[in-house]
Design an enzyme around this catalytic site. Sequence first.
Site, PDB file in Angstrom:
ATOM      1  N   HIS A  72       0.849  -1.198   0.000  1.00 18.20           N
ATOM      2  CA  HIS A  72       0.000   0.000   0.000  1.00 18.20           C
ATOM      3  C   HIS A  72       0.882   1.244   0.000  1.00 18.20           C
ATOM      4  O   HIS A  72       1.827   1.338   0.785  1.00 18.20           O
ATOM      5  CB  HIS A  72      -0.902   0.021   1.243  1.00 18.20           C
ATOM      6  CG  HIS A  72      -2.067  -0.914   1.144  1.00 18.20           C
ATOM      7  ND1 HIS A  72      -3.182  -0.780   1.924  1.00 18.20           N
ATOM      8  CD2 HIS A  72      -2.287  -2.005   0.360  1.00 18.20           C
ATOM      9  CE1 HIS A  72      -4.056  -1.726   1.621  1.00 18.20           C
ATOM     10  NE2 HIS A  72      -3.523  -2.490   0.674  1.00 18.20           N
ATOM     11  N   TYR A 200      -8.998   5.246   8.107  1.00 24.09           N
ATOM     12  CA  TYR A 200      -9.150   5.531   9.544  1.00 24.09           C
ATOM     13  C   TYR A 200     -10.161   6.671   9.652  1.00 24.09           C
ATOM     14  O   TYR A 200      -9.930   7.748   9.109  1.00 24.09           O
ATOM     15  CB  TYR A 200      -7.812   5.965  10.150  1.00 24.09           C
ATOM     16  CG  TYR A 200      -6.771   4.876  10.251  1.00 24.09           C
ATOM     17  CD1 TYR A 200      -5.986   4.534   9.144  1.00 24.09           C
ATOM     18  CD2 TYR A 200      -6.566   4.187  11.442  1.00 24.09           C
ATOM     19  CE1 TYR A 200      -5.027   3.537   9.236  1.00 24.09           C
ATOM     20  CE2 TYR A 200      -5.604   3.195  11.543  1.00 24.09           C
ATOM     21  CZ  TYR A 200      -4.840   2.868  10.439  1.00 24.09           C
ATOM     22  OH  TYR A 200      -3.890   1.881  10.535  1.00 24.09           O
ATOM     23  N   PRO A 292      -3.994  -0.683  18.861  1.00 30.82           N
ATOM     24  CA  PRO A 292      -3.841  -1.142  17.465  1.00 30.82           C
ATOM     25  C   PRO A 292      -3.916  -0.017  16.438  1.00 30.82           C
ATOM     26  O   PRO A 292      -3.625  -0.209  15.269  1.00 30.82           O
ATOM     27  CB  PRO A 292      -5.007  -2.118  17.289  1.00 30.82           C
ATOM     28  CG  PRO A 292      -6.007  -1.699  18.305  1.00 30.82           C
ATOM     29  CD  PRO A 292      -5.220  -1.174  19.460  1.00 30.82           C
ATOM     30  N   LYS A 296       1.252  -1.131  15.234  1.00 33.68           N
ATOM     31  CA  LYS A 296       2.668  -1.251  15.619  1.00 33.68           C
ATOM     32  C   LYS A 296       2.997  -2.539  16.369  1.00 33.68           C
ATOM     33  O   LYS A 296       4.166  -2.827  16.599  1.00 33.68           O
ATOM     34  CB  LYS A 296       3.067  -0.051  16.493  1.00 33.68           C
ATOM     35  CG  LYS A 296       3.113   1.265  15.723  1.00 33.68           C
ATOM     36  CD  LYS A 296       4.078   1.189  14.567  1.00 33.68           C
ATOM     37  CE  LYS A 296       3.989   2.400  13.654  1.00 33.68           C
ATOM     38  NZ  LYS A 296       4.643   2.140  12.370  1.00 33.68           N
ATOM     39  N   TYR A 384       4.246   5.828  10.320  1.00 34.66           N
ATOM     40  CA  TYR A 384       3.363   4.699  10.003  1.00 34.66           C
ATOM     41  C   TYR A 384       4.126   3.597   9.255  1.00 34.66           C
ATOM     42  O   TYR A 384       3.960   2.403   9.534  1.00 34.66           O
ATOM     43  CB  TYR A 384       2.176   5.181   9.146  1.00 34.66           C
ATOM     44  CG  TYR A 384       1.043   4.189   9.064  1.00 34.66           C
ATOM     45  CD1 TYR A 384       1.065   3.146   8.129  1.00 34.66           C
ATOM     46  CD2 TYR A 384      -0.046   4.261   9.919  1.00 34.66           C
ATOM     47  CE1 TYR A 384       0.040   2.218   8.057  1.00 34.66           C
ATOM     48  CE2 TYR A 384      -1.087   3.338   9.849  1.00 34.66           C
ATOM     49  CZ  TYR A 384      -1.030   2.326   8.918  1.00 34.66           C
ATOM     50  OH  TYR A 384      -2.045   1.392   8.841  1.00 34.66           O
TER      51      TYR A 384
END
Length: 389
Positions: A72, A200, A292, A296, A384
């Site tokens: 991604h 998100y 979550p 990580k 990220y």
Amino acid sequence: MRTQVAIIGGGPSGLLLSQLLNKAGISTFVLERKSRDYVLSRIRAGVLETGAVELIRAAGAGARMDREGQLHDGCYLASNGRMFHVDFKGSCGKQVMVYGQTEVTKDLYDAQDAIGATVIHDAEDVALHDLTGDAPFVTYSLNGQPQRLDCDFVAGCDGFHGISRQSMPAEVRREFEKVYPFGWLGILSRTPPVEHELIYAAHDRGFALASMRNTMLSRYYIQVPLTDRVEDWSDDAFWTELKLRLPADVAARLVTGPSIEKSIAPLRSFVTEPMRWGRLFLCGDAAHIVPPTGAKGLNLAASDVHYLYEGLVQHYKQGQSDGIDSYSQRALARIWQAMRFSWSLTTMMHRFPGASDYERRMQDSELAQLENNATARRLMAENYTGLPY
Ligand code: APR
Ligand code: PHB
């Protein structure tokens, strides 16, 4: 029995460490409390940082991940119906691999079998002894028969509820914890993901996440009160609530279906310091837990394994100990950065009971800065996709 490194726990941390050490000619013994089927039945997150991907490949367990995993370039952030993209690849040159942790664990088990590594399942009553001496040993029972394993070092890879962290005297340990006042209700469904990358979503009704495992296996989450139970949520109620929290155009194209897994997980941030005591090294969830939100958990386990593997190879191959002596300090430096990122994203994206209007404005301002500022998005992208090891 004797081995060089006794590894407590046959989850991702223990298996990855065992695989890397064996490939370097260092003997290990993995002691896992549960059966393999039980370990492989656990549904976990599915986003791998570049470092974790490279480590899994170095361990010789990356072939299926490279075939079936999805790279991604970014993710989406949504807030009360509006959505914008965070371009990881464009802003920091890195991507993430979407590939289920359960699949990683299965691939590691297969790789361990392929090299004939020793993994003992259903090991009960594991206890660690003489950790501060130069001849530590582990006792456990197998089929009711007492066993003893002599070793040079013990890697405590037995997760948050394991025995290893508890084997460090309380006066040696310093623990840091934050428990969040909500949980995540997660659903797995054999449906096509609603978007090609993760979404998100912050919403006044609560946080939501649209993720996936592959093109026909979707993973969705919604924030729920800690008092909720899985049986409170029918599939229909879940899909209805998820649609209310996603942007309308996304909700309109959401493909729903029966849940093949549904569970509620609490959110906590936890770190124990130090991560070494004598011949014992803590690794992965045994030493830390992240909410979550930043995906990580497995990725921090991977960087712990990287530092410990490097230190042990240096010890055995070069007779030097600065790698294992600096393990705790190096691992914790990266852990706290991931803790900060996970806490920051969780705080920005969730609705906290009793939050003031000012705090709500701060959340909106954080999101607005990400939407309008390329530097802010680059910082998110770097965190990220994984800070350097
Ligand atoms: N003796 C032997 N094995 C044990 C004991 C014990 N006393 N206690 C726990 N275990 C085993 C568990 O059964 C589990 O299989 O240790 C393993 C720990 O695995 P994880 O909990 O998955 O932890 P870790 O390997 O560090 O992986 C971290 O897993 O929980 C997720 O979100 C987390 O993605 C992260 C990853
Ligand atoms: C998941 O796919 O399970 C997942 C993805 C990203 C997260 C958390 C969970 O931040």
